[in-house]
Design a protein around this motif. Structure first.
Motif, short mmCIF file in Angstrom:
data_model
loop_
_atom_site.label_atom_id
_atom_site.label_comp_id
_atom_site.label_asym_id
_atom_site.label_seq_id
_atom_site.Cartn_x
_atom_site.Cartn_y
_atom_site.Cartn_z
N TYR A 1 -0.54 5.32 0.56
CA TYR A 1 0.79 4.61 0.14
C TYR A 1 0.88 4.31 -1.62
CZ TYR A 1 3.92 1.40 -0.59
OH TYR A 1 4.96 0.05 -1.04
N ILE A 2 -0.51 4.03 -2.41
CA ILE A 2 -0.10 3.10 -3.66
C ILE A 2 -0.26 4.43 -4.63
CG2 ILE A 2 -1.81 2.72 -5.14
CD1 ILE A 2 -3.58 0.46 -3.27
N ASP A 3 -0.58 6.02 -4.22
CA ASP A 3 -0.26 6.81 -4.73
C ASP A 3 1.18 7.47 -4.77
OD1 ASP A 3 -2.95 6.64 -5.73
OD2 ASP A 3 -3.81 8.80 -4.20
N SER A 4 1.72 6.80 -3.64
CA SER A 4 3.13 7.32 -3.43
C SER A 4 3.72 6.98 -4.64
CB SER A 4 3.91 7.54 -1.70
OG SER A 4 3.61 6.74 -1.72
N VAL A 5 3.80 5.41 -4.15
CA VAL A 5 4.51 4.76 -5.19
C VAL A 5 4.01 4.92 -7.02
CG1 VAL A 5 4.96 2.40 -6.10
CG2 VAL A 5 4.23 2.47 -3.30
N LYS A 6 3.64 5.07 -6.59
CA LYS A 6 3.10 5.48 -8.84
C LYS A 6 3.94 6.84 -9.02
CE LYS A 6 -1.95 3.48 -8.95
NZ LYS A 6 -3.19 3.86 -8.90
N LYS A 7 3.51 7.81 -7.87
CA LYS A 7 4.16 9.09 -8.17
C LYS A 7 5.64 8.70 -7.82
CE LYS A 7 -0.38 11.62 -7.78
NZ LYS A 7 -1.22 12.22 -5.68
N ASN A 8 6.00 7.70 -7.32
CA ASN A 8 7.85 7.75 -6.94
C ASN A 8 8.32 9.46 -5.96
OD1 ASN A 8 10.19 6.48 -7.69
ND2 ASN A 8 10.54 8.24 -9.02
N ASN A 9 7.30 8.91 -5.17
CA ASN A 9 7.76 9.41 -3.64
C ASN A 9 7.19 8.88 -2.45
OD1 ASN A 9 4.56 9.94 -3.87
ND2 ASN A 9 4.75 12.09 -4.34
N ARG A 10 7.50 7.82 -2.57
CA ARG A 10 7.62 6.84 -2.04
C ARG A 10 7.84 7.46 0.04
NH1 ARG A 10 10.11 2.46 0.90
NH2 ARG A 10 8.69 0.87 2.12
N ASN A 11 9.69 8.58 -0.43
CA ASN A 11 9.66 8.41 0.54
C ASN A 11 9.08 9.40 1.40
OD1 ASN A 11 11.71 6.61 0.75
ND2 ASN A 11 13.41 8.43 0.95
N ASP A 12 9.23 10.93 0.83
CA ASP A 12 8.02 11.76 0.92
C ASP A 12 6.82 11.21 1.60
OD1 ASP A 12 9.56 13.41 -0.61
OD2 ASP A 12 7.64 13.96 -1.63
N PHE A 13 6.02 10.10 1.85
CA PHE A 13 4.82 9.75 2.63
C PHE A 13 5.23 9.35 3.65
CE2 PHE A 13 3.10 5.53 3.52
CZ PHE A 13 1.56 6.37 3.82
N ILE A 14 6.52 8.41 4.06
CA ILE A 14 6.95 7.73 5.76
C ILE A 14 7.59 9.12 5.96
CG2 ILE A 14 9.19 6.35 6.62
CD1 ILE A 14 9.03 4.62 3.46
N HIS A 15 8.19 10.00 5.34
CA HIS A 15 8.80 11.64 6.18
C HIS A 15 7.25 12.06 6.62
CE1 HIS A 15 12.63 10.95 3.74
NE2 HIS A 15 12.27 10.20 4.73
N LYS B 1 -2.30 -6.90 2.72
CA LYS B 1 -1.85 -5.38 1.84
C LYS B 1 -0.34 -5.77 2.21
CE LYS B 1 -6.34 -3.05 1.09
NZ LYS B 1 -7.22 -4.29 1.33
N THR B 2 0.42 -6.08 1.38
CA THR B 2 2.07 -6.55 2.15
C THR B 2 2.85 -5.41 2.44
OG1 THR B 2 1.74 -8.58 1.00
CG2 THR B 2 4.05 -7.85 1.87
N GLY B 3 3.02 -4.77 0.70
CA GLY B 3 3.99 -3.52 0.90
C GLY B 3 3.15 -2.03 1.88
N THR B 4 1.87 -1.96 1.94
CA THR B 4 1.61 -1.10 3.26
C THR B 4 1.62 -1.50 3.99
OG1 THR B 4 -0.75 -0.63 1.36
CG2 THR B 4 -0.55 0.49 3.78
N PHE C 1 3.98 0.61 7.00
CA PHE C 1 3.93 0.92 8.56
C PHE C 1 4.53 0.55 8.95
CE2 PHE C 1 0.56 -0.18 11.33
CZ PHE C 1 0.21 1.60 11.93
N PHE C 2 5.20 -0.57 9.01
CA PHE C 2 5.80 -1.07 9.96
C PHE C 2 7.11 0.01 10.53
CE2 PHE C 2 9.87 -3.66 11.21
CZ PHE C 2 9.79 -4.33 11.84
#
Length: 475
Positions: A218-232, A251-254, A258-259
């Motif tokens: 998740y942290i890596d996806s935020v850094k690489k600006n592909n958070r949506n790919d991670f979720i999908h 870890k609030t963001g994670t 995950f929620f």
């Protein structure tokens, strides 16, 4: 003053904020943007289709009231679902889908941008640049139900696991949360469920991942600006197994991502399996909305195995490895290693190795040497919960008193000793120790450790406290 989409929506939000819980407002309304006002139709942009469905199911009445106040009885609401086009074709088209609750708001449509090709989901387990749509399950096939022996200590968890494997997503055990101490078989059982699902339903996508690795992805996806790919990616999993979910603590963001993944999977009949070292009620720094979802299904505890189960585990291990061993030696090992199945099997492996490499006969004396060394090496594996209990018992108070805000000297000293020993005997961070011992911060723990060191060298009675507790915790 000109009426705009933003001003109408701002007034709606003010009304909504006064009528729902702050956390609900933050979760479900702050992410929404007003995008267009056309006559009496307000278009709002929401992050996902799931988000829209949740609003329709839970907040449609308050949306109707607030919008009617602003735009009159003929008010309409149009949802625009935002799906960032981070992959595939650059030209989306818009497809109209009917409202989930057309009776609530008139002529309500949902504008959903889709790619005109199936999106190619980014798989965190695939090396970038290599095209591969297959998702590897990350399961260990050697962890099976066959070599997870049933006993009184694990019967509920094992049978629930079998039920889930037979009908993933189709039982009331969703999520299935398996919890218990170190080395009791949580990871083994989680893998066994996944392995069995893959065997029975080869078409299903099963994925095992540790909470630590999930967090890092998740942290890596935020850094690489592909958070949506991670979720999908995680939303297409049929059976998601997350090990050591207590690692999400703090870890609030994670937790937030995950929620949303959890809600999507659960709503779509997918199976979620979690493991933890403690029950939901004892988890620290996990958001309440997430804890409440952990309790939706079944929480099954793995307890310390009894003597008969420990003997069966050792016999099974020896049988699988094709090794024979005298019964009295098996019973000796089972009698002296009581709390940890992993240690139990480890001791037998060490015993076989010593005998084989050093060409020694397996005797009771050799078993004693191995067990003694093995137990000594694992003495320090004590939990913060256990330390608090030992300290509380020693000072004849309950754990709640130890964790309380009171400044009475003897309670403060007990609390400081618990923090001191938690730092000494566990690998937990100062922040984690403070959080678990009465919701203190890391600076309080640091101060406690310095105070214990100082008092130990200047106060004879306090030094005795430290020595007595050291003996109790050294086991």
């Amino acid at each position: 003053m000109e009426i705009t989409a933003q001003s109408v929506w701002s007034n709606c939000l003010a009304f909504i904020k006064d009528n729902i819980q702050p956390q609900a407002y933050k979760t479900w309304f702050e992410p929404i943007d007003a995008v267009k006002l056309s006559g009496n139709a307000l278009s709002i942009q929401v992050p996902s289709k799931f988000f829209y469905e949740w609003l329709e199911e839970h907040y449609v009445k308050i949306l109707k009231v607030s919008l009617t106040k602003e735009l009159g009885a003929d008010a309409k609401l149009v949802y625009v679902i935002k799906m960032e086009n981070t992959y595939g074709n650059k030209q989306p088209f818009t497809e109209k889908i009917p409202s989930a609750n057309r009776s609530a708001l008139k002529s309500q449509d949902v504008d959903v941008p889709f790619n005109n090709k199936s999106p190619e989901l980014r798989n965190p387990f695939i090396i970038p640049g290599i095209r591969n749509v297959k998702i590897e399950s990350q399961l260990n096939p050697s962890y099976s139900f066959e070599n997870f022996l049933e006993g009184d200590s694990n019967r509920l968890a094992r049978n629930a696991g079998i039920a889930v494997a037979n009908k993933p997503g189709g039982t009331s055990f969703n999520p299935l949360l398996i919890f218990g101490g170190v080395g009791l078989g949580k990871t083994h059982l989680a893998h066994a469920i996944g392995v069995d699902v893959k065997d029975k339903y080869p078409e299903k996508t099963v994925l095992y991942i540790s909470a630590e690795k999930f967090t890092q992805q998740y942290i890596d996806s935020v850094k690489k600006n592909n958070r949506n790919d991670f979720i999908h990616f995680y939303q297409i999993i049929d059976v998601l197994i997350i090990d050591d979910v207590q690692f999400l603590s703090g870890k609030t963001g994670t937790q937030d991502v995950f929620f949303h993944i959890f809600n999507h999977l659960h709503q779509n009949g997918k199976q979620v399996i979690l493991t933890s070292d403690k029950a939901p009620v004892d988890m620290q720094d996990i958001e309440q909305r997430l804890l409440s979802r952990f309790k939706w299904g079944l929480s099954a505890e793995l307890q310390t195995p009894d003597f008969e189960t420990r003997v069966s585990i050792l016999r099974n291990k020896l049988y699988r490895d094709g090794v024979e061993m005298p019964e009295d030696i098996i019973e000796y090992v089972a009698k002296h290693i009581k709390t940890n199945v992993r240690e139990l099997e480890g001791a037998i492996i060490s015993l076989i190795a010593q005998s084989s490499f050093n060409k020694k006969e397996i005797t009771i004396n050799l078993a004693k040497d191995i067990v003694e060394k093995f137990v000594k090496n694992t003495k320090r594996e004590v939990s913060i919960d256990y330390i608090q209990k030992v300290v509380s018992d020693y000072f004849q108070m309950d754990v709640n008193t130890l964790q309380s805000k009171t400044r009475k000297r003897h309670i403060v000293q007990a609390r400081q000793l618990a923090m001191f020993f938690a730092k000494k005997y566990t690998k937990a961070s100062l922040a984690s120790i403070g959080s678990q011992i009465g919701q203190r911060d890391h600076a309080t723990v640091l101060h406690a450790c310095k105070t214990v060191d100082n008092l130990s060298s200047t106060d004879k009675q306090f030094r005795k406290y430290v020595e007595d507790l050291s003996k109790k915790l050294a086991l």
